[in-house]
Design a protein around this motif. Structure first.
Motif, PDB file in Angstrom:
ATOM      1  N   ILE A 156     -47.288  13.699   0.625  1.00  0.00           N
ATOM      2  CA  ILE A 156     -46.116  13.700   1.507  1.00  0.00           C
ATOM      3  C   ILE A 156     -45.779  12.247   1.867  1.00  0.00           C
ATOM      4  O   ILE A 156     -44.663  11.791   1.703  1.00  0.00           O
ATOM      5  CB  ILE A 156     -46.405  14.487   2.810  1.00  0.00           C
ATOM      6  N   ARG A 160     -48.318   7.194  -0.490  1.00  0.00           N
ATOM      7  CA  ARG A 160     -49.494   6.449  -0.026  1.00  0.00           C
ATOM      8  C   ARG A 160     -50.347   7.258   0.942  1.00  0.00           C
ATOM      9  O   ARG A 160     -49.913   8.292   1.441  1.00  0.00           O
ATOM     10  CB  ARG A 160     -49.095   5.126   0.597  1.00  0.00           C
ATOM     11  N   PHE A 161     -51.531   6.743   1.204  1.00  0.00           N
ATOM     12  CA  PHE A 161     -52.545   7.418   2.030  1.00  0.00           C
ATOM     13  C   PHE A 161     -52.960   8.763   1.437  1.00  0.00           C
ATOM     14  O   PHE A 161     -53.276   9.699   2.180  1.00  0.00           O
ATOM     15  CB  PHE A 161     -52.036   7.615   3.476  1.00  0.00           C
ATOM     16  N   ILE A 162     -52.924   8.862   0.125  1.00  0.00           N
ATOM     17  CA  ILE A 162     -53.201  10.148  -0.518  1.00  0.00           C
ATOM     18  C   ILE A 162     -54.710  10.351  -0.673  1.00  0.00           C
ATOM     19  O   ILE A 162     -55.385   9.583  -1.370  1.00  0.00           O
ATOM     20  CB  ILE A 162     -52.489  10.233  -1.890  1.00  0.00           C
ATOM     21  N   ALA A 168     -52.293  14.153   8.845  1.00  0.00           N
ATOM     22  CA  ALA A 168     -51.609  15.468   8.944  1.00  0.00           C
ATOM     23  C   ALA A 168     -50.755  15.598  10.210  1.00  0.00           C
ATOM     24  O   ALA A 168     -50.657  16.671  10.792  1.00  0.00           O
ATOM     25  CB  ALA A 168     -52.621  16.612   8.868  1.00  0.00           C
ATOM     26  N   GLU A 195     -49.362  12.520  18.737  1.00  0.00           N
ATOM     27  CA  GLU A 195     -48.039  12.443  19.392  1.00  0.00           C
ATOM     28  C   GLU A 195     -47.076  13.439  18.735  1.00  0.00           C
ATOM     29  O   GLU A 195     -46.298  14.111  19.423  1.00  0.00           O
ATOM     30  CB  GLU A 195     -47.458  11.025  19.281  1.00  0.00           C
TER      31      GLU A 195
HETATM   32  C1  LIG Z   1     -57.402   8.783   6.047  1.00  0.00           C
HETATM   33  C2  LIG Z   1     -56.029   9.301   5.851  1.00  0.00           C
HETATM   34  C3  LIG Z   1     -55.796  10.332   4.962  1.00  0.00           C
HETATM   35  C4  LIG Z   1     -54.501  10.771   4.716  1.00  0.00           C
HETATM   36  N1  LIG Z   1     -54.290  11.725   3.758  1.00  0.00           N
HETATM   37  C5  LIG Z   1     -53.009  12.033   3.412  1.00  0.00           C
HETATM   38  C6  LIG Z   1     -52.747  12.893   2.288  1.00  0.00           C
HETATM   39  O1  LIG Z   1     -53.662  13.379   1.622  1.00  0.00           O
HETATM   40  N2  LIG Z   1     -51.454  13.139   1.971  1.00  0.00           N
HETATM   41  C7  LIG Z   1     -50.421  12.618   2.674  1.00  0.00           C
HETATM   42  O2  LIG Z   1     -49.277  12.885   2.324  1.00  0.00           O
HETATM   43  N3  LIG Z   1     -50.632  11.810   3.748  1.00  0.00           N
HETATM   44  C8  LIG Z   1     -51.889  11.499   4.119  1.00  0.00           C
HETATM   45  N4  LIG Z   1     -52.130  10.649   5.179  1.00  0.00           N
HETATM   46  C9  LIG Z   1     -50.993  10.108   5.907  1.00  0.00           C
HETATM   47  C10 LIG Z   1     -50.863  10.631   7.320  1.00  0.00           C
HETATM   48  O3  LIG Z   1     -50.399  11.961   7.308  1.00  0.00           O
HETATM   49  C11 LIG Z   1     -49.936   9.659   8.070  1.00  0.00           C
HETATM   50  O4  LIG Z   1     -50.684   8.463   8.228  1.00  0.00           O
HETATM   51  C12 LIG Z   1     -49.488  10.199   9.397  1.00  0.00           C
HETATM   52  O5  LIG Z   1     -48.586  11.278   9.232  1.00  0.00           O
HETATM   53  C13 LIG Z   1     -48.823   9.134  10.277  1.00  0.00           C
HETATM   54  O6  LIG Z   1     -47.881   8.381   9.585  1.00  0.00           O
HETATM   55  P1  LIG Z   1     -47.956   6.781   9.619  1.00  0.00           P
HETATM   56  O7  LIG Z   1     -49.343   6.388   9.295  1.00  0.00           O
HETATM   57  O8  LIG Z   1     -46.885   6.278   8.738  1.00  0.00           O
HETATM   58  O9  LIG Z   1     -47.681   6.373  11.114  1.00  0.00           O
HETATM   59  P2  LIG Z   1     -46.253   6.239  11.819  1.00  0.00           P
HETATM   60  O10 LIG Z   1     -45.432   7.440  11.559  1.00  0.00           O
HETATM   61  O11 LIG Z   1     -45.677   4.926  11.513  1.00  0.00           O
HETATM   62  O12 LIG Z   1     -46.686   6.273  13.359  1.00  0.00           O
HETATM   63  C14 LIG Z   1     -47.124   5.117  14.081  1.00  0.00           C
HETATM   64  C15 LIG Z   1     -47.237   5.511  15.544  1.00  0.00           C
HETATM   65  O13 LIG Z   1     -45.949   5.894  16.049  1.00  0.00           O
HETATM   66  C16 LIG Z   1     -46.030   7.172  16.648  1.00  0.00           C
HETATM   67  N5  LIG Z   1     -44.791   7.909  16.436  1.00  0.00           N
HETATM   68  C17 LIG Z   1     -44.090   8.033  15.292  1.00  0.00           C
HETATM   69  N6  LIG Z   1     -43.013   8.797  15.502  1.00  0.00           N
HETATM   70  C18 LIG Z   1     -43.037   9.178  16.794  1.00  0.00           C
HETATM   71  C19 LIG Z   1     -42.201   9.968  17.628  1.00  0.00           C
HETATM   72  N7  LIG Z   1     -41.098  10.539  17.160  1.00  0.00           N
HETATM   73  N8  LIG Z   1     -42.540  10.148  18.923  1.00  0.00           N
HETATM   74  C20 LIG Z   1     -43.659   9.583  19.420  1.00  0.00           C
HETATM   75  N9  LIG Z   1     -44.490   8.795  18.699  1.00  0.00           N
HETATM   76  C21 LIG Z   1     -44.189   8.610  17.402  1.00  0.00           C
HETATM   77  C22 LIG Z   1     -47.190   7.866  15.932  1.00  0.00           C
HETATM   78  O14 LIG Z   1     -47.707   8.925  16.696  1.00  0.00           O
HETATM   79  C23 LIG Z   1     -48.155   6.710  15.778  1.00  0.00           C
HETATM   80  O15 LIG Z   1     -48.868   6.544  16.967  1.00  0.00           O
HETATM   81  C24 LIG Z   1     -53.424  10.215   5.436  1.00  0.00           C
HETATM   82  C25 LIG Z   1     -53.669   9.207   6.376  1.00  0.00           C
HETATM   83  C26 LIG Z   1     -54.947   8.745   6.579  1.00  0.00           C
HETATM   84  C27 LIG Z   1     -55.154   7.626   7.553  1.00  0.00           C
END
Ligand SMILES: Cc1cc2nc3c(=O)[nH]c(=O)nc-3n(C[C@H](O)[C@H](O)[C@H](O)COP(=O)(O)OP(=O)(O)OC[C@H]3O[C@@H](n4cnc5c(N)ncnc54)[C@H](O)[C@@H]3O)c2cc1C
Length: 506
Positions: free
Chosen positions: A126, A156-158, A368, A372
């Motif tokens: 995703i 990314r982060f897959i 996932a 927040e």
């Molecule tokens: C170890 C690991 C494994 C993962 N595995 C997968 C995977 O297999 N497949 C996949 O697709 N993804 C995966 N992910 C991705 C993960 O789902 C995302 O990291 C997550 O959804 C958050 O997105 P972001 O890191 O871009 O943070 P951002 O969306 O940039 O968020 C940064 C901060 O802003 C806050 N924020 C953002 N929007 C809002 C809002 N509207 N209101 C309030 N606060 C907000 C967030 O809560 C967070 O604190 C993985 C991530 C990690 C770290």
């Protein structure tokens, strides 16, 4: 020992015993892979041989058909085998729920037996560099070319990047603004590793997931047949949402076996650690922390299986899945912190699993959908639920001379709907709810009349500066309240006064 829940069926109870034994038998081997930072392929193969990857797959496709409950049972135990738990969870999430809900019969026959066998691992794609919490903002594109689709972009982060054979991805199939507004711009696809243009770009060095590859995938003109499209073109958002409830639940449940291990460790350790000539389990502060850990472990486990049952009953428990995800990961962080505190310096070493839980929990609070985002979901859905939005109006009760939540008819009911009487209704509300506005429907409930009739009266009263209208973004009257002048015009000062019987200094 954690109890079986009474609503589990016999097969679910049986797999609980079976997988617990499997974990006991393979725990040490899993720890060896952790220490050697090696991907536990042989152990993953053993899990596959046991059929656990098929726990949620229907029997007709080679699975065990034990539903969300069975999937939680297995995930909770395999979570104790560290990397194996992560791989198991993600592999199941990469298509199972999506295929069951949106796949054609041909697609189910083609993919579900592969998921069930566990011979090939799956990954879920995703997230992108510019699509995190805002998962709809995908840039990876899929363009139709005859009977094929051409994919371009980066994910990314897959989790399971590189080691997985199947990648369940969400790509943009439309740039039309109107379609995008309806979330109709995303389509989901299954992509096999090894297709030309598919490559692994990076593996992330992370706070946790020590021996689980997590990284970036590059799709450079990757061609896939249309049969690999899961669900209708433009229906990817619904496919994603259906998968996410299950994903959040399983992502939550994967911690509960670890909690039990930590509790075990704390009892073991504190009965053997002596300070001030007492074993540390005798100190009230230590007992209190362990009691809190046990409480959180039990509450989160119970809630996860409640949510699983809702899914197994055919529900879409969006709120419960978010709560399960949120509390399990927050509790895991708190349990990790408390466990380290109980263990002292030993808790900070990698020889004991407390510090590992803390690191994994922090990942859990982001992966996932962040905490927040879970809170946003919980709030937004509950704000629409009728059970949380029943009228709770305070009305003046002359018998006790106080406002009481009441369903009784208003004293203004039946009066003529005139400017003067409507102002009285709104001003009377100041006596009952001094700091609140009234909705137009509240006023209507009190005095009657038609909506448009009342709207005109509100506007006239506003022109005379007797009431204030709070309008919504579209300019519609949302709330009304009397002004100071309005209050004075409606009733004498004494009407609004109220003093308790004991107060004499008026
Ligand atoms: C170890 C690991 C494994 C993962 N595995 C997968 C995977 O297999 N497949 C996949 O697709 N993804 C995966 N992910 C991705 C993960 O789902 C995302 O990291 C997550 O959804 C958050 O997105 P972001 O890191 O871009 O943070 P951002 O969306 O940039 O968020 C940064 C901060 O802003 C806050 N924020 C953002 N929007 C809002 C809002 N509207 N209101 C309030 N606060 C907000 C967030 O809560 C967070 O604190 C993985 C991530 C990690 C770290």
């Amino acid at each position: 020992m954690s109890e079986e829940f009474f609503w589990w069926n016999d097969e679910q109870k049986a797999i609980y015993k079976d997988v617990r034994q499997f974990v006991e038998d393979n725990f040490e081997e899993a720890e060896e892979y952790f220490w050697n930072t090696k991907f536990p392929w042989p152990l993953v193969k053993k899990v596959a041989k046991k059929g656990y990857f098929g726990v949620g797959v229907p029997k007709e496709y080679g699975g065990l058909e034990l539903g969300a409950t069975g999937s939680c049972i297995v995930a909770a135990q395999l979570g104790r085998l560290y990397a194996v738990g992560h791989v198991f969870t993600v592999s199941m999430l990469a298509g199972l729920e999506q295929l069951l809900r949106f796949g054609t019969e041909e697609q189910k026959e083609s993919w579900l037996p592969k998921i069930a066998s566990g011979k090939e691992l799956g990954a879920l794609c995703i997230t992108e560099p510019f699509a995190g919490s805002d998962a709809a903002n995908v840039f990876t594109s899929a363009v139709k070319d005859g009977d094929e689709w051409i994919l371009n972009g980066k994910k990314r982060f897959i989790t399971g990047a590189g080691v997985s054979d199947r990648y369940f991805i969400y790509a943009k199939t439309s740039d039309d603004k109107a379609i995008r507004k309806q979330y109709g711009h995303i389509t989901s696809f299954m992509v096999e590793k090894g297709r030309p243009g598919f490559s692994l770009e990076k593996i992330n060095p992370l706070i946790g997931f020590d021996n689980v590859p997590n990284g970036y995938i590059d799709f450079d003109h990757v061609r896939i047949p249309d049969i690999n499209r899961i669900g209708a073109v433009g229906n990817g958002w619904n496919v994603m949402m259906a998968g996410l409830n299950f994903e959040r639940l399983i992502g939550a449940a994967v911690f509960s076996g670890l909690f039990e291990d930590v509790i075990n460790l704390l009892f073991h350790f504190t009965k053997r650690r002596v300070q001030f000539r007492k074993t540390t389990n005798q100190f009230p502060g230590i007992q209190e922390k362990i009691a809190e850990i046990i409480t959180k472990a039990k509450v989160s486990r119970l809630f996860s299986y409640h949510c699983a049952k809702l899914i197994d009953n055919g529900g879409e428990p969006m709120v419960e899945a978010s709560i399960a995800k949120m509390i399990n990961t927050e509790y895991a962080r708190d349990i990790g912190l408390k466990a380290i505190q109980v263990l002292g310096g030993d808790g900070l070493t990698k020889f004991l699993p407390a510090e590992r839980i803390l690191r994994e929990a922090k990942i859990g609070e982001i992966v996932a959908g962040t905490t927040e985002v879970q809170k946003m979901i919980i709030y937004r859905f509950c704000a629409m639920l009728p059970s949380y939005n029943k009228p709770m109006r305070l009305k003046w009760n002359d018998k006790v001379n106080a406002p009481i939540i009441s369903k009784k008819e208003s004293q203004f009911k039946g009066m003529d709907v005139t400017e003067e009487n409507v102002l009285k209704v709104i001003s009377h509300d100041y006596k009952v709810n001094p700091g609140l506005y009234m909705t137009p429907d509240d006023v209507r409930e009190d005095i009657g009349g038609g909506r448009s009739e009342l709207r005109k009266i509100f506007e006239q009263l506003e022109e005379q500066k007797l009431i204030v209208i709070h309008r919504d973004r579209s300019g519609k009257t949302a709330l009304v309240k009397a002004t100071y002048e309005g209050l004075q015009k409606a009733f004498p000062k004494e009407y609004y006064q109220w003093f308790p019987a004991w107060y004499e200094n008026r």
